[in-house]
Scaffold this motif. Structure first.
Motif, short mmCIF file in Angstrom:
data_model
loop_
_atom_site.label_atom_id
_atom_site.label_comp_id
_atom_site.label_asym_id
_atom_site.label_seq_id
_atom_site.Cartn_x
_atom_site.Cartn_y
_atom_site.Cartn_z
N HIS A 69 139.23 -38.72 98.57
CA HIS A 69 140.15 -37.57 98.52
C HIS A 69 140.91 -37.54 99.84
O HIS A 69 140.31 -37.61 100.92
N ILE A 70 142.24 -37.48 99.77
CA ILE A 70 143.08 -37.41 100.96
C ILE A 70 143.92 -36.14 100.87
O ILE A 70 144.75 -35.99 99.96
N GLY A 71 143.65 -35.20 101.75
CA GLY A 71 144.39 -33.94 101.73
C GLY A 71 145.88 -34.16 101.92
O GLY A 71 146.30 -35.02 102.70
N LEU A 72 146.69 -33.37 101.24
CA LEU A 72 148.14 -33.53 101.31
C LEU A 72 148.68 -33.28 102.72
O LEU A 72 149.77 -33.74 103.06
N ARG A 88 138.19 -37.53 93.75
CA ARG A 88 139.32 -36.59 93.79
C ARG A 88 139.20 -35.54 92.69
O ARG A 88 139.56 -34.38 92.89
N GLY A 89 138.68 -35.95 91.55
CA GLY A 89 138.50 -35.00 90.46
C GLY A 89 137.47 -33.93 90.81
O GLY A 89 137.63 -32.76 90.46
N VAL A 90 136.40 -34.34 91.50
CA VAL A 90 135.36 -33.39 91.91
C VAL A 90 135.95 -32.34 92.86
O VAL A 90 135.69 -31.14 92.73
N ILE A 91 136.75 -32.79 93.82
CA ILE A 91 137.38 -31.85 94.76
C ILE A 91 138.36 -30.94 94.04
O ILE A 91 138.39 -29.73 94.27
N ASN A 92 139.17 -31.50 93.16
CA ASN A 92 140.13 -30.68 92.42
C ASN A 92 139.42 -29.66 91.53
O ASN A 92 139.88 -28.52 91.38
N HIS A 93 138.29 -30.06 90.97
CA HIS A 93 137.50 -29.14 90.15
C HIS A 93 137.00 -27.97 91.00
O HIS A 93 137.09 -26.81 90.59
N TYR A 94 136.50 -28.30 92.20
CA TYR A 94 136.04 -27.25 93.11
C TYR A 94 137.18 -26.28 93.44
O TYR A 94 136.99 -25.06 93.49
N PRO A 143 133.42 -19.53 87.87
CA PRO A 143 132.68 -19.51 89.13
C PRO A 143 132.24 -20.93 89.54
O PRO A 143 132.20 -21.82 88.70
N LEU A 144 131.90 -21.09 90.80
CA LEU A 144 131.48 -22.39 91.28
C LEU A 144 130.07 -22.71 90.83
O LEU A 144 129.21 -21.84 90.71
N SER A 145 129.82 -23.98 90.57
CA SER A 145 128.47 -24.42 90.25
C SER A 145 127.68 -24.67 91.53
O SER A 145 128.25 -24.72 92.63
N LYS A 146 126.38 -24.84 91.39
CA LYS A 146 125.52 -25.06 92.56
C LYS A 146 125.96 -26.30 93.34
O LYS A 146 125.92 -26.32 94.56
N GLY A 147 126.41 -27.33 92.62
CA GLY A 147 126.81 -28.57 93.27
C GLY A 147 128.03 -28.44 94.14
O GLY A 147 128.31 -29.32 94.96
N HIS A 148 128.78 -27.34 93.98
CA HIS A 148 129.98 -27.14 94.78
C HIS A 148 129.71 -26.38 96.08
O HIS A 148 130.63 -26.13 96.85
N PHE A 177 140.18 -28.85 102.65
CA PHE A 177 140.42 -30.02 101.80
C PHE A 177 141.89 -30.30 101.58
O PHE A 177 142.24 -31.28 100.92
N ASP A 178 142.75 -29.48 102.16
CA ASP A 178 144.17 -29.82 102.23
C ASP A 178 144.45 -30.71 103.43
O ASP A 178 145.48 -31.39 103.49
N GLU A 179 143.52 -30.73 104.40
CA GLU A 179 143.75 -31.46 105.65
C GLU A 179 142.84 -32.68 105.86
O GLU A 179 143.21 -33.60 106.58
N CYS A 180 141.68 -32.68 105.27
CA CYS A 180 140.71 -33.73 105.56
C CYS A 180 140.73 -34.84 104.52
O CYS A 180 141.35 -34.74 103.46
#
Length: 231
Positions: free
Chosen positions: A27-30, A82-88, A93-98, A118-121
């Motif tokens: 994942h590369i933040g914009l 990237r999909g995991v980050i976008n899902h978060y 509500p957030l799941s435990k894994g997030h 996650f927009d920067e990192c």
């Protein structure tokens, strides 16, 4: 500013592993190129839902993934970084894994309340295959360590961060056990903090996280590393 596609092309040209497993592109933040602290945040590993527990061999994952992907089907989204980050970022509500993402982002807001972490990192998992069982620690093989370190070196070479932070003790230990002095010399600052949701030390004080004998939490150490020196 370099586009994410430009980074992807460079990474895949240097790493056949990322050609075979494009879901593992980081994942590369914009806003990564504009960030004052250009950081790679490295966690441990993805995993698959329980129905796939212990089904796939290590060798097939790295050398013959086609059959694995055919069997996994739509569940491959479980290890698309990237999909995991976008899902978060989009699902409530957030799941435990997030919890890991939420705790990291909340800590970062103490430094810059107007920017999402996650927009920067850049974010990815160190081990480049899913763990054998849902939600469990990966059983690390020699090839896991080799490809994980190669992947880190290439991502650092291409993206040129000024800091690298491991948020998994297991991943950081494996890195320390295998990285050479020559490789370390090519990397920027590399540090580690306890897992932000799985370790109690994220919110507990210890002298190992502080400076000059001061006891601080893992969260405090993360904030200290992420704070620009000229802030």
């Amino acid at each position: 500013m370099k586009s994410i596609k430009t980074y992807d092309n460079k990474l895949q040209s240097k790493l056949n592993h990322l050609k075979l497993h494009p879901a593992y592109l980081p994942h590369i933040g914009l806003k990564f190129n504009e960030a004052r602290t250009k950081v790679l945040i490295i966690a441990e590993s993805h995993y698959l839902p329980e129905k796939h527990n212990n089904k796939f061999s290590v060798a097939d994952w790295y050398h013959n993934p086609k059959a694995i992907y055919n069997e996994i089907g739509d569940d491959k989204g479980w290890f698309k970084t990237r999909g995991v980050i976008n899902h978060y970022k989009t699902v409530q509500p957030l799941s435990k894994g997030h919890g890991i993402f939420k705790n990291l982002e909340t800590a970062y807001q103490t430094i810059n309340k107007d920017v999402k972490l996650f927009d920067e990192c850049v974010y990815f998992n160190y081990f480049q295959r899913p763990s054998e069982e849902e939600g469990e620690t990966i059983k690390v093989h020699k090839i896991d360590s080799e490809i994980a370190l190669e992947n880190l070196m290439v991502i650092s070479e291409v993206l040129k961060p000024n800091k690298i932070i491991f948020v998994s003790s297991a991943a950081y230990k494996d890195y320390e056990d295998h990285v050479t002095k020559e490789q370390k010399d090519k990397l920027p600052y590399v540090g580690s903090v306890p897992h932000p949701s799985a370790s109690s030390w994220w919110n507990r004080k210890s002298k190992r996280y502080g400076i000059k004998g001061e006891a601080v939490t893992g969260r405090d150490k993360f904030i200290r590393i992420m704070t620009p020196k000229n802030k």
